[in-house]
Design a protein around this motif. Structure first.
Motif, PDB file in Angstrom:
ATOM      1  N   HIS A 125      45.109  11.287  20.200  1.00 31.61           N
ATOM      2  CA  HIS A 125      45.393   9.955  20.734  1.00 31.61           C
ATOM      3  C   HIS A 125      44.271   8.986  20.344  1.00 31.61           C
ATOM      4  O   HIS A 125      44.527   7.857  19.921  1.00 31.61           O
ATOM      5  CB  HIS A 125      45.530   9.993  22.267  1.00 31.61           C
ATOM      6  N   CYS A 126      43.038   9.441  20.496  1.00 33.71           N
ATOM      7  CA  CYS A 126      41.893   8.577  20.169  1.00 33.71           C
ATOM      8  C   CYS A 126      41.799   8.338  18.668  1.00 33.71           C
ATOM      9  O   CYS A 126      41.453   7.236  18.232  1.00 33.71           O
ATOM     10  CB  CYS A 126      40.602   9.200  20.695  1.00 33.71           C
ATOM     11  N   GLN A 127      42.151   9.354  17.871  1.00 32.77           N
ATOM     12  CA  GLN A 127      42.133   9.172  16.413  1.00 32.77           C
ATOM     13  C   GLN A 127      43.150   8.130  15.978  1.00 32.77           C
ATOM     14  O   GLN A 127      42.913   7.364  15.047  1.00 32.77           O
ATOM     15  CB  GLN A 127      42.422  10.514  15.707  1.00 32.77           C
ATOM     16  N   ASP A 130      41.662   4.848  16.789  1.00 35.18           N
ATOM     17  CA  ASP A 130      40.573   4.632  15.829  1.00 35.18           C
ATOM     18  C   ASP A 130      41.126   4.224  14.464  1.00 35.18           C
ATOM     19  O   ASP A 130      40.584   3.337  13.805  1.00 35.18           O
ATOM     20  CB  ASP A 130      39.734   5.912  15.669  1.00 35.18           C
ATOM     21  N   THR A 136      37.002  -0.452  22.000  1.00 32.88           N
ATOM     22  CA  THR A 136      37.056   0.499  23.122  1.00 32.88           C
ATOM     23  C   THR A 136      37.768  -0.066  24.354  1.00 32.88           C
ATOM     24  O   THR A 136      37.785   0.585  25.398  1.00 32.88           O
ATOM     25  CB  THR A 136      35.636   0.955  23.521  1.00 32.88           C
ATOM     26  N   LYS A 139      42.763   1.993  25.676  1.00 37.37           N
ATOM     27  CA  LYS A 139      42.447   3.147  26.519  1.00 37.37           C
ATOM     28  C   LYS A 139      43.491   4.255  26.471  1.00 37.37           C
ATOM     29  O   LYS A 139      44.676   4.014  26.190  1.00 37.37           O
ATOM     30  CB  LYS A 139      42.296   2.691  27.974  1.00 37.37           C
ATOM     31  N   VAL A 140      43.033   5.461  26.799  1.00 37.39           N
ATOM     32  CA  VAL A 140      43.892   6.640  26.927  1.00 37.39           C
ATOM     33  C   VAL A 140      43.753   7.108  28.377  1.00 37.39           C
ATOM     34  O   VAL A 140      42.661   7.468  28.807  1.00 37.39           O
ATOM     35  CB  VAL A 140      43.459   7.747  25.950  1.00 37.39           C
ATOM     36  N   ILE A 169      36.113  10.251  22.302  1.00 40.20           N
ATOM     37  CA  ILE A 169      37.095  10.429  23.378  1.00 40.20           C
ATOM     38  C   ILE A 169      36.598   9.746  24.657  1.00 40.20           C
ATOM     39  O   ILE A 169      37.329   8.991  25.294  1.00 40.20           O
ATOM     40  CB  ILE A 169      37.358  11.926  23.636  1.00 40.20           C
ATOM     41  N   ARG A 172      37.175   6.064  25.327  1.00 41.72           N
ATOM     42  CA  ARG A 172      38.537   5.553  25.572  1.00 41.72           C
ATOM     43  C   ARG A 172      39.172   6.127  26.838  1.00 41.72           C
ATOM     44  O   ARG A 172      40.155   5.581  27.337  1.00 41.72           O
ATOM     45  CB  ARG A 172      39.447   5.903  24.393  1.00 41.72           C
TER      46      ARG A 172
END
Length: 295
Positions: A125-127, A130, A136, A139-140, A169, A172
């Motif tokens: 998810h963060c990738q 990105d 930032t 958010k996740v 990670i 986020r």
DNA sequence: AGTTGTCAAGCTAGT
DNA sequence: ACTAGCTTGACAACT
């Protein structure tokens, strides 16, 4: 204040969350599905901008099987230019983005493989965010996890796992109060330990709290958002009349939402409307917000 | 074309 | 022991 809706658009006939069955997996099918999802995401975001909906939750199905052992396809590089283009559009129009991985993400799980799978899920998810080159403030969000019969140690386990996470990670990840296990107070305890921001969910708070008022809880959550995290995000819903406690409303309840905005007018935040019928409610919410707030 | 059982993954509370 | 519900129904095999 930005207002948005999660994952699915019912107006434009294009879904950014198509997937398929694992047994039908092939790389070409995966590429085709992701390509379609990204194209639809672009269309949905364009629709949203036209309708002044500046907050959107991207579905976790946008990249099928991304953390499955089978999912080794390098989608981030294969779709790099399209992901960057979407990111440009998002930045250019000041769109706020969130994602919400599924119930299988449990950082405090007792089985180590569940924790490992959860971290892998957060990582992709963060990738994705990105690869879109989002800052930032995108958010996740997840819940604290399972309770395993002992709230104190389940919170300790969450904190211990959080501290092992990579920075891409951590920067986020945010947690949300849920409707049965972990209240705002519980989330605040985690924030005290590791500084993770808290997404406030009013319906969950109505179902399960430690007695704080809406405004008290919301103020407390708002303070957990630092400059780099952007404006606090909240999930908003109301109870579907006559249904099980905690069931999300089918349509926006004008009176409930108006009262919510009135009660919270000392705060600024971005609202994710978890209302079943999506855009009609989101458009209604914008009209109400315009009536009640500087917007 | 329309219907319906099933889908990668976990946990909890209610029946 | 079984299942609905969870951030969101959609897929795919059947009639």
């Amino acid at each position: 204040m930005k207002i948005g809706y999660p994952c699915i658009n019912r107006s434009i006939g294009c879904t950014a969350n198509s997937t398929f069955r694992l047994k039908n997996y092939s790389e070409s099918r995966l590429i085709e599905t992701i390509a379609n999802n990204l194209t639809c995401l672009q269309k949905i975001l364009a629709f949203n901008v036209e309708n002044e909906l500046y907050f959107f939750r991207i579905s976790s199905d946008i990249i099928p099987f991304a953390s499955h052992p089978l999912g080794t396809f390098p989608w981030a590089t294969h779709f790099a230019s399209q992901l960057q283009a979407i990111g440009n559009f998002i930045r250019q129009h000041g769109i706020r983005i969130s994602m919400h991985p599924s119930q299988f993400v449990l950082l405090n799980a007792q089985r180590p493989e569940v924790v490992q799978n959860s971290i892998a899920e957060l990582a992709w998810h963060c990738q994705l965010l990105d690869a879109m080159m989002l800052d930032t403030t995108a958010k996740v969000q997840i819940h604290v996890g399972g309770m395993y019969g002992d709230k104190v140690s389940s919170i300790k386990n969450f904190i211990a796992c959080y501290q092992t996470l990579a920075d891409f990670i951590k920067q986020r990840l945010v947690i949300e109060n849920d409707d049965r296990l972990f209240t705002v107070t519980d989330c605040l305890a985690i924030y005290q330990a590791v500084g993770i921001p808290i997404i406030f969910d009013n319906l969950h708070h109505e179902c399960h709290s430690d007695g704080e008022t809406l405004l008290q809880a919301m103020h407390a959550c708002a303070k957990t958002w630092a400059q780099r995290d952007g404006l606090p995000m909240v999930d908003y819903s109301s109870q579907e009349p006559g249904a099980r406690l905690g069931k999300h409303a089918e349509a926006l309840d004008d009176a409930h939402f108006s009262a919510y905005l009135q009660q919270t007018k000392t705060l600024d935040f971005d609202i994710m409307l978890e209302i079943k019928n999506k855009e009609p409610s989101a458009l209604m919410a914008i009209a109400i917000a315009r009536r009640l707030r500087a917007f």
